[in-house]
Design a protein around this motif. Structure first.
Motif, PDB file in Angstrom:
ATOM      1  N   TYR A  12     -29.770 -83.303 111.704  1.00 42.94           N
ATOM      2  CA  TYR A  12     -30.453 -82.033 111.462  1.00 42.94           C
ATOM      3  C   TYR A  12     -29.616 -80.860 111.972  1.00 42.94           C
ATOM      4  CZ  TYR A  12     -34.879 -84.037 109.907  1.00 42.94           C
ATOM      5  OH  TYR A  12     -35.850 -84.678 109.182  1.00 42.94           O
ATOM      6  N   PHE A  17     -30.245 -84.198 106.150  1.00 41.62           N
ATOM      7  CA  PHE A  17     -31.491 -84.891 106.458  1.00 41.62           C
ATOM      8  C   PHE A  17     -31.565 -86.190 105.663  1.00 41.62           C
ATOM      9  CE2 PHE A  17     -32.235 -81.772 103.112  1.00 41.62           C
ATOM     10  CZ  PHE A  17     -32.865 -82.506 102.123  1.00 41.62           C
ATOM     11  N   ARG A  36     -30.360 -74.473  99.430  1.00 40.57           N
ATOM     12  CA  ARG A  36     -31.383 -74.936 100.369  1.00 40.57           C
ATOM     13  C   ARG A  36     -32.642 -74.093 100.230  1.00 40.57           C
ATOM     14  NH1 ARG A  36     -29.751 -78.853 104.265  1.00 40.57           N
ATOM     15  NH2 ARG A  36     -31.445 -79.179 105.742  1.00 40.57           N
ATOM     16  N   PHE A 124     -37.762 -77.801 110.709  1.00 40.02           N
ATOM     17  CA  PHE A 124     -37.347 -78.490 109.495  1.00 40.02           C
ATOM     18  C   PHE A 124     -38.593 -79.123 108.871  1.00 40.02           C
ATOM     19  CE2 PHE A 124     -34.008 -78.593 112.684  1.00 40.02           C
ATOM     20  CZ  PHE A 124     -32.914 -78.074 112.007  1.00 40.02           C
ATOM     21  N   GLU A 126     -40.747 -81.302 106.685  1.00 39.25           N
ATOM     22  CA  GLU A 126     -40.466 -82.561 106.006  1.00 39.25           C
ATOM     23  C   GLU A 126     -41.348 -82.793 104.789  1.00 39.25           C
ATOM     24  OE1 GLU A 126     -38.138 -84.909 106.243  1.00 39.25           O
ATOM     25  OE2 GLU A 126     -37.140 -83.491 107.553  1.00 39.25           O
ATOM     26  N   ASP A 156     -37.005 -74.350 107.407  1.00 36.15           N
ATOM     27  CA  ASP A 156     -36.267 -75.068 106.364  1.00 36.15           C
ATOM     28  C   ASP A 156     -37.249 -75.904 105.547  1.00 36.15           C
ATOM     29  OD1 ASP A 156     -34.583 -76.689 104.884  1.00 36.15           O
ATOM     30  OD2 ASP A 156     -33.831 -77.813 106.598  1.00 36.15           O
ATOM     31  N   GLN A 158     -36.016 -77.631 102.848  1.00 33.72           N
ATOM     32  CA  GLN A 158     -35.101 -78.566 102.195  1.00 33.72           C
ATOM     33  C   GLN A 158     -34.908 -78.216 100.725  1.00 33.72           C
ATOM     34  OE1 GLN A 158     -36.725 -82.417 103.114  1.00 33.72           O
ATOM     35  NE2 GLN A 158     -36.063 -82.327 105.240  1.00 33.72           N
TER      36      GLN A 158
END
Length: 211
Positions: A12, A17, A36, A124, A126, A156, A158
């Motif tokens: 990370y 990831f 991103r 981050f 998920e 983030d 992703q």
């Protein structure tokens, strides 16, 4: 390669990831998107209809009360990248204080939520899920408020989806993401520190001040 929580955290911090092809896939691969998805924390979009939904008193927000339930909810779909190894790794990160869930509860049932990993001032994201209409939007609105109050600077996502884009998420080049990540890793933020707002009105008021 045997994945460990330490290896995952280093990944990370490097901007990559893990994912699995399917729930039953035996292998995990690393992802480093050319573009991103991120949520600018000062531009989360709360529509009038979402604001009305947020004001309804028929739900509760909880933090980390059922992390495993949130991950299971995110994996409970026909196709998922969360295999058993990934599930186990995030449970370990949660036990170590690096993975967190924000949950939406109705009538003592978990109906939606989002989970992610924290490092420095970066969150981050998920995955998220919803078992009731708009539950994931409710979770994201409360999550963005929490990240702002707690001192985070990077959210983030992703990848970007139409759903996320409608709420203010954008795509940025890999180089720009890495620069934001480096800045976020230099500071500290505490996801569990701030108390929950007393009402959704606090979330809405702070949203109008930052957007």
């Amino acid at each position: 390669m045997i994945l460990t929580p330490e290896l995952l955290l280093n990944a990370y911090a490097s901007g990559v990831f893990p994912m699995a092809e399917t729930r039953d896939a035996p292998e995990i691969f690393w992802v480093d998107p050319r573009r991103r998805g991120v949520f600018p924390l000062d531009r989360f979009h709360i529509s009038r209809s979402l604001a009305r939904r947020l004001r309804r008193p028929d739900y509760q927000i909880r933090i980390n009360s059922d992390f495993a339930g949130v991950v299971n909810g995110c994996a409970d779909r026909p196709e998922t990248w969360i295999n058993d190894e990934i599930f186990g790794l995030y449970m370990q990160l949660h036990a170590l204080g690096f993975a967190h869930s924000l949950e939406v509860w109705m009538d003592d049932a978990l109906v939606g939520g989002v989970y992610g990993v924290t490092l420095g001032r970066a969150f981050f994201g998920e995955s998220m899920f919803s078992r009731r209409p708009n539950a994931s939007k409710i979770a994201l609105a409360w999550l963005v408020d929490r990240l702002n109050v707690a001192g985070f600077t990077l959210f983030d996502t992703q990848f970007i989806t139409p759903h996320l884009a409608s709420l203010g998420a954008i795509e940025i080049p890999r180089a720009r993401y890495r620069a934001l990540l480096d800045q976020a890793l230099e500071g500290d933020a505490d996801f569990t520190g701030p108390p929950l707002p007393r009402s959704a009105q606090e979330v809405l008021q702070r949203s109008t001040h930052t957007s």
